[in-house]
Design an enzyme around this catalytic site. Sequence first.
Site, PDB file in Angstrom:
ATOM      1  N   GLU A   1      -8.015 -32.655   6.367  1.00  7.22           N
ATOM      2  CA  GLU A   1      -7.943 -33.629   5.274  1.00  7.22           C
ATOM      3  C   GLU A   1      -6.487 -34.004   4.979  1.00  7.22           C
ATOM      4  O   GLU A   1      -5.575 -33.186   5.151  1.00  7.22           O
ATOM      5  CB  GLU A   1      -8.597 -33.060   4.012  1.00  7.22           C
ATOM      6  CG  GLU A   1     -10.104 -32.900   4.182  1.00  7.22           C
ATOM      7  CD  GLU A   1     -10.830 -32.556   2.892  1.00  7.22           C
ATOM      8  OE1 GLU A   1     -11.869 -33.161   2.621  1.00  7.22           O
ATOM      9  OE2 GLU A   1     -10.365 -31.659   2.148  1.00  7.22           O
TER      10      GLU A   1
ATOM     11  N   CYS B   1       0.151 -36.328   1.401  1.00  2.18           N
ATOM     12  CA  CYS B   1       0.120 -34.872   1.529  1.00  2.18           C
ATOM     13  C   CYS B   1      -0.603 -34.561   2.848  1.00  2.18           C
ATOM     14  O   CYS B   1      -1.789 -34.844   2.993  1.00  2.18           O
ATOM     15  CB  CYS B   1      -0.635 -34.287   0.335  1.00  2.18           C
ATOM     16  SG  CYS B   1      -0.884 -32.511   0.438  1.00  2.18           S
TER      17      CYS B   1
ATOM     18  N   CYS C   1      -6.490 -22.036   7.658  1.00  2.09           N
ATOM     19  CA  CYS C   1      -5.297 -21.280   7.279  1.00  2.09           C
ATOM     20  C   CYS C   1      -5.581 -19.788   7.431  1.00  2.09           C
ATOM     21  O   CYS C   1      -6.692 -19.336   7.173  1.00  2.09           O
ATOM     22  CB  CYS C   1      -4.941 -21.602   5.828  1.00  2.09           C
ATOM     23  SG  CYS C   1      -3.371 -20.902   5.304  1.00  2.09           S
TER      24      CYS C   1
ATOM     25  N   CYS D   1      -5.086 -16.776   0.766  1.00  2.00           N
ATOM     26  CA  CYS D   1      -4.887 -16.766  -0.692  1.00  2.00           C
ATOM     27  C   CYS D   1      -6.245 -16.950  -1.366  1.00  2.00           C
ATOM     28  O   CYS D   1      -7.026 -17.825  -0.989  1.00  2.00           O
ATOM     29  CB  CYS D   1      -3.945 -17.884  -1.130  1.00  2.00           C
ATOM     30  SG  CYS D   1      -2.298 -17.742  -0.418  1.00  2.00           S
TER      31      CYS D   1
ATOM     32  N   CYS E   1      -7.491 -20.393  -2.998  1.00  2.00           N
ATOM     33  CA  CYS E   1      -7.295 -21.634  -2.242  1.00  2.00           C
ATOM     34  C   CYS E   1      -8.471 -21.909  -1.298  1.00  2.00           C
ATOM     35  O   CYS E   1      -8.834 -21.063  -0.477  1.00  2.00           O
ATOM     36  CB  CYS E   1      -6.000 -21.541  -1.449  1.00  2.00           C
ATOM     37  SG  CYS E   1      -5.628 -23.031  -0.528  1.00  2.00           S
TER      38      CYS E   1
ATOM     39  N   CYS F   1      -4.335 -29.716  -5.389  1.00  2.27           N
ATOM     40  CA  CYS F   1      -3.786 -28.521  -4.747  1.00  2.27           C
ATOM     41  C   CYS F   1      -4.860 -27.463  -4.550  1.00  2.27           C
ATOM     42  O   CYS F   1      -5.567 -27.111  -5.497  1.00  2.27           O
ATOM     43  CB  CYS F   1      -2.716 -27.883  -5.621  1.00  2.27           C
ATOM     44  SG  CYS F   1      -1.375 -28.969  -5.971  1.00  2.27           S
TER      45      CYS F   1
END
Length: 342
Positions: free
Chosen positions: A90, A103, A110, A114, A117, A331
Amino acid sequence: MKDIYNVTYEQLNTFFTENGISKFKTKQVYDWLYKKGVTSFEKMTNLSKSDRELLKKEYTIGLLSLKNQLTSNDGTNKFLFELDDHQLIETVLMEYKYGLSICISSQVGCKMGCDFCASAKAGFARDLTAGEMIAQIMTVNKVTNQQIDRVVVMGIGEPFDNFDNFIKFIAIVNDHRGLMIGGRKLTVSTCGIVPKIYQFADLHLQVNLSISLHEVADDIRSSIMPINKKYPINELIESCKYYIEKTNRRISFEYALIGGLNDDETHALALSKLLKDMLCYVNVIPINKIQGGNYNLRKIENIEKFCGILRENGLMVTVRRELGNDINASCGQLRRSQINEV
Ligand code: SAH
């Protein structure tokens, strides 16, 4: 076939030289690709037919395939792209007073894990090439027909875990013969891969650096950000000080306020103490809701109170405007999948 977006100016020079063609062609190709936004070699009309054929044999122009586009009430756009190997990523386009900011993602998924997230939840598939990072800009450019002013590498992935490709991306995006987006208009964010922060500092780039801090006590930070077990706070801060000393540039520390975890007065005071006298500012982010996450969101009054304490203690503070929350484009909400509801 190679993607021409993944080729630096110097690499293209070498290609032409090896084929006995004038280096001047590199300038023309870069011009077509990045200044005129042309997406087929056929349209590069000041190149001879045989030069165009040669380019076509060697390279593709790696535009991404747009699978979905969502527009937020605040004007933010989120794009779901499919890569050549069918992986999904994305990219988000945001409108600010000064212009448009994109962005971009740096990996498919990932590894950092975290807890708060969404990008981490779907696991990791692979790194993106520099060309695939460039292609996000070029494709959004083409789809929206708008000029992009700034780039933040804050989408899916950990850019410092894909360091070489990220640095190559910077070289291409920065090139004055190409997209010419200046270092000061580029921002990279890392969760704190300490050796890479040193390496980044030594490169003396003008690129802005953000650190996802979110907590100042090692035990709590480790519980929400596994990277902290490997590189604890004191090592992270040392590397940040080294960066500031080397580059004389201000670091932005991101701090997502999570209700009941890192948001009371003690935390504000500890954060003030940790960052005292550093050339930095704090970017407070109201925590965003993610699927499967059960963190408490904070009310505006609490955020203001927290920021007030930081300011009283001499820190420069900004609160991040939440953009695209209604389309999961804020975010921590990006993911490598089609799911768009929270
Ligand atoms: N991996 C890099 C780049 C991602 S930037 C990094 O960690 O910095 C995305 C930013 O959004 C990071 O600061 C991240 O910590 C933050 N973030 C992640 N999940 C969030 C959430 N649910 N709410 C608010 N911010 C979040």
